[in-house]
Each structure stands twice: as C-alpha cells, then as structure tokens.
Design an enzyme around this catalytic site. Sequence first.
Site, PDB file in Angstrom:
ATOM      1  N   THR A 187       0.849  -1.189   0.000  1.00 11.64           N
ATOM      2  CA  THR A 187       0.000   0.000   0.000  1.00 11.64           C
ATOM      3  C   THR A 187       0.884   1.237   0.000  1.00 11.64           C
ATOM      4  OG1 THR A 187      -1.798  -1.113   1.149  1.00 11.64           O
ATOM      5  CG2 THR A 187      -1.739   1.268   1.341  1.00 11.64           C
ATOM      6  N   PHE A 210       1.266   5.192   0.861  1.00  8.24           N
ATOM      7  CA  PHE A 210       0.732   6.222   1.735  1.00  8.24           C
ATOM      8  C   PHE A 210       1.286   7.569   1.296  1.00  8.24           C
ATOM      9  CE2 PHE A 210       0.319   2.390   4.138  1.00  8.24           C
ATOM     10  CZ  PHE A 210      -0.743   2.572   5.016  1.00  8.24           C
TER      11      PHE A 210
END
Length: 637
Positions: free
Chosen positions: A192, A194
Amino acid sequence: MLRETADRQANDQKQPVDSEARVGYQGEVGAFGEQAAAAHGGQPVPFASFEKLLAALGQGEIDEAVIPIDNAVVGAIAEALDPLAAAVVDGLDLVATGLTSVPVRLALAAKTGTPLRDVRRAFSHPAALRQCRQRLAGLGIEPVVAYDTAGAATLVAADASTDAAVCSRRAAERAGLEVLVEDVSDKEPNGTRFVHLRMADHARPQVSFAFLRAASLTATARLDVLTGATLLPLAGTADYPLRLWALGADAARLQALAPVRDVQVISLGAPAAHASKVAPKEGTEPAIKSLPHATARKAATVVEVGPFKVGAGARAMIAGPCSVESPEQMMRIAREVASCGATALRGGIFKPRTNPYAFQGHGLEALSWMKAASKEVGLPIITEVMAVDQVGPVAEHADVLQIGARNMQNFDLLRAVGKAKRPVLLKRGAGATTDEWLGAAEYVMASGEPRVMLCERGIRTFETSTRNTLDLGGMLAVRPLTHLPLLADPSHAAGRADLVEGLARAAWAAGADGLIVEVHDDPARALSDADQALVPSRFQELARALGLAPDARLSLAQLRAWVDSIDRDLAELVRRRLDVAKVIGESKKKTGKAVLDPRREAAVRRTYLESIRDKKLADRLVDALIEAARAQQSIEE
Ligand code: PEP
Ligand code: MN
C-alpha cells in the site's frame, strides 16, 4: 524497527522528518499506517478515523498525517481518499510531502489453538478485506467489517469465539493471537502506498498530488495520457458528480489543460511551481513527450504469463534455440533450460535470414512442437512473427509475440501485434535510435496492447569482432523514459558463444529486467546462428551465476555444484559484513556513539526474516552474525 522496514521500501520522494515530529495515522498500534507514519523517523500517533486524523492535522495537534492512497490488489483506497478529498475541498490547506510504500502481508490470526477449519468469520478494515476477498471465500470465511486491521485483532482477542482477524503479524502478536495463514492477500506481493501530508504553511510540496473536480467524465478524458497522471474516480458530491484524484501528474500541464476542460484542480503539491529552486531530478522527465503510452510517468509495467514475470523487480530468463528444428530438438533444449531456471522458451518458426536460400524456419508446424515442449516443462513460449498474416495463427498458440530487429519499424506489423491480445517482445532495430525504438513500442501500445517488453539486441557499429555491439548505454538511457520492462539479448549482440556469458552478466548487473539467450545442444548442426548458441552446460553456468532457481531435473552432482557456488558467495558476503562491522565499531568509538543499538539489531532481524521467512533460522543466523560483529568491535556484553 518499523522505521527501517518501511524506509527501505519508501519512495525517494520524501523529505527528512525530525524524530520529534508527531505523525498521525488511522488505526491502532500495529496497523500498516503505523509503519508508514514511522517511515521517515517521526513518532506515530493513532487516530480512530481519517476525519479525526485530518482534523488533528488542521488544528496543529500533529505535524504530519499519513493516508493510504492505493493498494497493489484493490487500487485506490476510497475509504481514505474520500474524506481527504472532502477535507481539501472544504479548504484544508495541505501539501503532499512524500510517498511511502509499505509492503502488506495480511495475516489471518485467531486465538491460540483455533484450527483454521473452525474459523467462520474474519474481521478487518474494509480496505484490507477487499484485498483478500477471494482467499477468504476459498477458505469459507465470511468477511466482517471492523474499523481497523489492528483493532480487529484486539476485538478477536477479547472475544470467546473462533473468529479471526486479518491484520499485520505485528498486530496479531501484540493482541496475543496466533497466525494461521501468513498472507491471505489475493495477489502477492501486496503493498500500500501512503501519502505524507502537512499543512501548507509548514512545508513545501514534494509530490505531485491533486484532486480534480469535473462535471463529467468526458471533461477528464485523456488528461491522464496528456499529463502522465494516474486518475482515479472518487464518490464525489452532488454539485460535482465527479471528483478524482491525480497522482504523479505534470502539474503545470494539468493546470494549463484544466480550464479548457472545465476541470478544477486542487493541488496538494505542484513540484513544477518551485522546480527552479530544487536540483533537477535525474531520470524522471520523459524526453519524448509525444509518446504518451510508452513514456508515460507511471508505475513499472509488469508482464506476466504463468511462471514468466518481468518488470518492477521481477526478472526473466528466456532461453531456447534460434530456430525450432524438430520436435525432439525443441523438447530436449526446453528440458535443459527449464531445469536451470529459465522462465520462458524461445524458438524461431519464421526466420528472418540475410540469405534467401538459408533455412527459413519450419513455420506453423514448428509451433506445435514448441507447444508440446511448453506443456512438458510448464514454460510459456515466445516466437517471432514476420508478417501481418502470421500474427493471427501464431497468437492462437504462442504466449508472447516477438518483433525482430529487422521488423522494428514495420508499422503495419506493429499495429497487427498490438491487436493480437498477446504481450509483445520488441527487439531494437540494429540501426534504430532509442527514440525510434520507443516510437515502435508506441505503435503497439496505441493499437491496444500495453504489455510491451523492449529488448536491446546489439546495434551495428564499425566494430567487426562482434556481430553487433550490445548497447547497454542505450538500454540504460531508456530506463528513466519508460515504464516498460527492458530486456537484453546477448546472443545476437555477440554473434559468438564465448562472449555471451560476459555480456549477459553485464546486462544483468546493469539492471536489465530480463535476458533472452540462445541455447543449442548440438551447435555444430544448428540450422541458424550456430556460432552464438550456448551449449546447455554453459547455459547452466550462466544461470548459476545470475542466481536463477534450478529444479530437480538436474542431477544431484549438478545441484551440488549450484549450492557450492551459492556458499562461496555467501561466505564472501559474511566476510564483507564483518569487515564493515569492524569499521562501524571504529566509527562509533571515534564519535562516542552508544555501541549497542537494540533498534538496529531489531531491524537486522527483520531484514533476515523478510527474506528467509523462517523465524528460527533467521534468528540463529542473526545471532551468529551479531556475536561475530561484537567480537570484531570488541564489545563487552
Ligand atoms: C531472434 O531472436 O531469433 C532474432 C532473429 O533476433 P533479432 O531480430 O534480434 O536479430
Ligand atoms: Mn538467432
């Protein structure tokens, strides 16, 4: 520990954070957001929701916030982007100061002693649940939404049931849960990204990040192509039905196009605005702006066909004969190269020959021989098409279509392979510049096929000692311009077997995403390119040197030779590690720094665990290394 892990994955686009900085994230301790928050050295502060996190940033309670924006499995994280967009549209004046990629392994964890078959429900954050929907369904487990991954672990720990949580291993361990499955992500490796956000009056933007408000989808059509942005739609509001976020855009271009398109750009970072004040960054701006597909600034393209995977760190070894000569020849060579870790088979069925009377290839019949070999060894096949009318029949059976050097600018052929729904390996023409090579890739991509691999195979120079000159400089010059995988063909570059290994190693060391190498088990009788074919034993040595993975078809003696060569490398690395540890000891003594650093030690353990995945073995290795390093540094316990 957290900091070191995320740091190694972190994008370059970051700015140093003082270790006092309070960095907020959504979730509980152990959440993936915590890793991102710690990535640049700040102190992570948990928040129950993205709304609360953003409010705290606005009120100055924290210095920075990290928000997940996209994930390798599910794409945009709307759960986070929607509240962020709403806050920005409401006037929160933020800038994007960095990006951090956090590797995500979604552990399935339950109370100690719970058998996997008893687990019926799994709790987690909705974004995490979307990343493992298929795996959970396969296990007969029902996903249940919780507000956070680590929070789900706490919840499960406090409950008397056989429910499970989907969370990080760290969160599971913190909650006292047992990990039943290490990673239930539907796609691996999962990760992921960020974005780090600060208030605009406190920081300078480092990352091109914007929200777009538009009245219709047509208004934003092709904005991605024209600006190099990643555009993803969000839920939007009543007055603006469409609201997108754009990442990595050429900010100036986006701003210039926006009014024409009736699109409002709310930028959280436009590096172009202060570009004159920062040193030019190497290798990010494509030189060839007229090629929106091939040179778009976007994440590396990964081409994957079964065990063949290339791009974004995945490396390929394509091997096989120049020409497919007989069913037996193809089968024998396929077995040889597959046993040494090749990931795809090559072989020509239509041969472009300088001499029209030379062997021209066995044609489509030979494709069935390749197919049989492919089935036997489990590797996909790559073969060249030379004419438009060959594309259809070949694409029916071949996994990847090759465009040969001589046809690099056969534009009709490029368009035809672009429509064939097969990945394309595009050789660079012997007389083509890198721009022309990218232009050829653009033809294929514009016709519909995004999975193009570029292959440097040597260019014609004044040198006569080699067939061509392998232009690694050209290959490297293309690297920052394109997201496409780059391969090298040392065989056609050298034209002689004795140089193939050296060129292959050079290309590999220079960062080629893959190689294509010609192998023949009886070169003297080869029907084409006899001089440049590696015999299987030489190919095996090359595969060993490049660190490919052999299989049990090799003899025990061959496998032992393989492991012996790894041991030699390993021993050498251990010696180098000890040498550097000694120098670190001297440096610490000079600067009076604390000699033992438990955080560093934890980081080292994590590095080994990540690669080795066996905690006991990783710990034993690290114990031995640290003990030896301490002896080198003459540190008393
Ligand atoms: C081949 O790969 O067999 C071939 C003919 O290569 P190139 O087009 O690079 O000469
Ligand atoms: Mn050849």
